[in-house]
Design an enzyme around this catalytic site. Sequence first.
Site, PDB file in Angstrom:
ATOM      1  N   HIS A   1      70.972  48.759  21.909  1.00 61.02           N
ATOM      2  CA  HIS A   1      71.196  49.961  21.097  1.00 61.02           C
ATOM      3  C   HIS A   1      72.582  49.971  20.452  1.00 61.02           C
ATOM      4  O   HIS A   1      72.887  50.887  19.692  1.00 61.02           O
ATOM      5  CB  HIS A   1      71.010  51.204  21.977  1.00 61.02           C
ATOM      6  CG  HIS A   1      72.024  51.267  23.070  1.00 61.02           C
ATOM      7  ND1 HIS A   1      72.016  50.373  24.131  1.00 61.02           N
ATOM      8  CD2 HIS A   1      73.092  52.073  23.271  1.00 61.02           C
ATOM      9  CE1 HIS A   1      73.042  50.640  24.919  1.00 61.02           C
ATOM     10  NE2 HIS A   1      73.711  51.661  24.424  1.00 61.02           N
ATOM     11  N   ASP A   2      73.422  48.990  20.764  1.00 59.67           N
ATOM     12  CA  ASP A   2      74.774  48.927  20.183  1.00 59.67           C
ATOM     13  C   ASP A   2      74.913  47.829  19.130  1.00 59.67           C
ATOM     14  O   ASP A   2      75.973  47.708  18.520  1.00 59.67           O
ATOM     15  CB  ASP A   2      75.807  48.641  21.280  1.00 59.67           C
ATOM     16  CG  ASP A   2      75.938  49.769  22.274  1.00 59.67           C
ATOM     17  OD1 ASP A   2      75.675  50.923  21.910  1.00 59.67           O
ATOM     18  OD2 ASP A   2      76.313  49.485  23.436  1.00 59.67           O
TER      19      ASP A   2
ATOM     20  N   ASP B   1      69.977  53.625  33.456  1.00 63.07           N
ATOM     21  CA  ASP B   1      71.320  53.383  32.943  1.00 63.07           C
ATOM     22  C   ASP B   1      72.305  54.153  33.822  1.00 63.07           C
ATOM     23  O   ASP B   1      72.106  55.342  34.064  1.00 63.07           O
ATOM     24  CB  ASP B   1      71.420  53.885  31.496  1.00 63.07           C
ATOM     25  CG  ASP B   1      72.230  52.957  30.622  1.00 63.07           C
ATOM     26  OD1 ASP B   1      73.379  52.659  31.002  1.00 63.07           O
ATOM     27  OD2 ASP B   1      71.729  52.536  29.567  1.00 63.07           O
TER      28      ASP B   1
ATOM     29  N   ASP C   1      76.781  50.700  32.730  1.00 63.25           N
ATOM     30  CA  ASP C   1      77.521  50.847  31.481  1.00 63.25           C
ATOM     31  C   ASP C   1      79.006  50.501  31.663  1.00 63.25           C
ATOM     32  O   ASP C   1      79.660  51.016  32.577  1.00 63.25           O
ATOM     33  CB  ASP C   1      77.391  52.311  31.043  1.00 63.25           C
ATOM     34  CG  ASP C   1      77.882  52.568  29.648  1.00 63.25           C
ATOM     35  OD1 ASP C   1      77.224  52.122  28.705  1.00 63.25           O
ATOM     36  OD2 ASP C   1      78.933  53.241  29.505  1.00 63.25           O
TER      37      ASP C   1
ATOM     38  N   GLU D   1      77.206  45.759  32.368  1.00 63.35           N
ATOM     39  CA  GLU D   1      77.679  45.540  30.993  1.00 63.35           C
ATOM     40  C   GLU D   1      79.188  45.348  31.059  1.00 63.35           C
ATOM     41  O   GLU D   1      79.908  46.192  31.587  1.00 63.35           O
ATOM     42  CB  GLU D   1      77.346  46.749  30.125  1.00 63.35           C
ATOM     43  CG  GLU D   1      77.672  46.502  28.663  1.00 63.35           C
ATOM     44  CD  GLU D   1      77.972  47.760  27.865  1.00 63.35           C
ATOM     45  OE1 GLU D   1      77.826  47.708  26.641  1.00 63.35           O
ATOM     46  OE2 GLU D   1      78.383  48.786  28.450  1.00 63.35           O
TER      47      GLU D   1
HETATM   48  C1  NOJ Z   1      78.350  51.136  26.232  1.00 58.73           C
HETATM   49  C2  NOJ Z   1      77.074  51.717  25.730  1.00 58.73           C
HETATM   50  O1  NOJ Z   1      76.135  50.700  25.570  1.00 58.73           O
HETATM   51  C3  NOJ Z   1      77.396  52.464  24.453  1.00 58.73           C
HETATM   52  O2  NOJ Z   1      76.249  52.873  23.765  1.00 58.73           O
HETATM   53  C4  NOJ Z   1      78.289  53.623  24.796  1.00 58.73           C
HETATM   54  O3  NOJ Z   1      78.718  54.248  23.611  1.00 58.73           O
HETATM   55  C5  NOJ Z   1      79.509  53.181  25.582  1.00 58.73           C
HETATM   56  N1  NOJ Z   1      79.229  52.216  26.581  1.00 58.73           N
HETATM   57  C6  NOJ Z   1      80.133  54.361  26.267  1.00 58.73           C
HETATM   58  O4  NOJ Z   1      79.297  54.814  27.294  1.00 58.73           O
END
Ligand code: NOJ
Length: 572
Positions: free
Chosen positions: A346-347, A107, A215, A274
């Site tokens: 994970h989000d 990541d 990210d 992302e």
């Molecule tokens: C995206 C990530 O997937 C998330 O978990 C994170 O809180 C934010 N970016 C900030 O890094």
Amino acid sequence: MEGWDADVAPTTPWWADAVVYQIYPRSFADSDGDGIGDLAGIRSRLDHLRTLGVDVLWLSPVYPSPQDDAGYDIRDYQGIDPVFGTLEGFDELLADVHAHGMKLVMDLVVNHTSDEHAWFEESRASKDSPKRDWYWWRPAREGLEPGTPGAEPTNWGSFFSGSAWQLDDATGEYYLHLFSRKQPDLNWENPEVRQAVCAMMRWWLDRGVDGFRMDVINMISKDPALPDAHVVGSGGLFADGGAYYLCGPRIHEFLQEMSREVFTGRPELLTVGEMPGVTVDEARLFTDPARREVDMVFQFEHMGVDQGLTKWDHHPLKLTDLKATLARWQAGLADVGWNSLYWNNHDQPRVVSRFGDDGEHRVRSATMLATVLHLHRGTPYVYQGEELGMTNAPLRSVDELRDIESINHYRQEVAAGRDPEQVLASIRPMARDNARTPMQWDASPHAGFTTGTPWSEVNPNYTEVNAAAETADPDSVFHHYRRLIALRHSSRTVVLGDFTLLLHDDEQVYAFTRRLGNEELLVLGNFSGSDAEVELEGWEGSELVLGNYREPAEGLGLRPWEARVHRREVGR
Ligand code: NOJ
């Protein structure tokens, strides 16, 4: 890869038929009993992943971090947090992953650092610091005293509630943080920042890692004027500044520079950006191989179909919305670029609880959702526990929330006078905490995740939903995922076939075909707990490639949450 088709170009990138598995290290496997997953725990579970058949592992951050945002706040990019292990332990894991025939992707979190990163500590020390300009510092709004309401340099809100600006007493200026106040945004306008990031990436590649999941990478280029955001409706205290930092003016330039500086001469990597808010047209540019930016992006449109203005404003899925958006992405990236395919990470809440039925039809709906997703064109991502059909967490009380996003939102709403129970009810279906409960390995205490006290409650359904039970059961969600992954590995039609959506207006059935040469696949998924009629010409009597019912179907109709893949030969 332009005009990239099996008939035209027989060599396709290695990741086109790969399946990626995301590991969230805190919650995967704990080897030392401290209640938090670690690298040695991951090493001990590689056989599970090998049996599943995935090709690539993506590790959520394991770098030294104060853990304000569960590791997405990085204090040191070139180390491993002691809670997860050591650099030597990382090298051992990497060697083991490679020995198991898999690749490992890290990541990359470089839109922001932790406020405890040495770069930020130097930057905040004084206005003359050589690193002052590595972050976004601004004085209070003209005419207002720093720290008074409305004095923030812009009206932008943070993703984690409140203002995106934090006043720093050392110099009386504010710094920008799109996420928590412990995650200051790096200033990519400064070439020194870009060089430092590229050097760090090369360091990991030299260590042997196979690529990066980047990210919120479409936030690194901001409009340097930092204008106030347009306020929608009655507005809250803070507004959405996305127009000034999502896919900003220099984003393509920055990614192309990174690619030149870091990826040149290293053709076997995987890069996935992302990108919240990215459109199909932008994604075509980002993923066009000729432009050398990233291999694929994570887009968010299909994750917004059950939300209102904010993610906490959750409503039931309308299937036609989901089909329309995914089909648009399939069409948009058909001739140029490449899709990533995901339901979970994970989000996001667990997909079987979100779009399926996590009660009576858990296994059937989890396998139906998997079939529909994995038969699209693109690279599928499996998030840990998805292959078991893990469900959302009960989140019975506010004490079970661990995530900064849900906790901040809860506090903000309750402070504004909203009913605490109602606030928790709105958080429950969408909280990131749902995805972060410990992996359910077996029916022993704490699901075999740890011998200590787990950092987050184990879902009480672990006695039934766990890897040991599922590997022993040929009809389990796990074995269905294994079959889907094997199908992708063996079928060029699954990898490369053209996608055509059928039954656009049907609110119950998801149907599409994939076609390559003279082979055509029909994919059917019933998004409901009732029988569904399906009429499609020419498919009666076709070969059944895969399904989630043992008993044969009669005709094309679907039973509750049924999924089937049919095959037929067609003229060229
Ligand atoms: C995206 C990530 O997937 C998330 O978990 C994170 O809180 C934010 N970016 C900030 O890094």
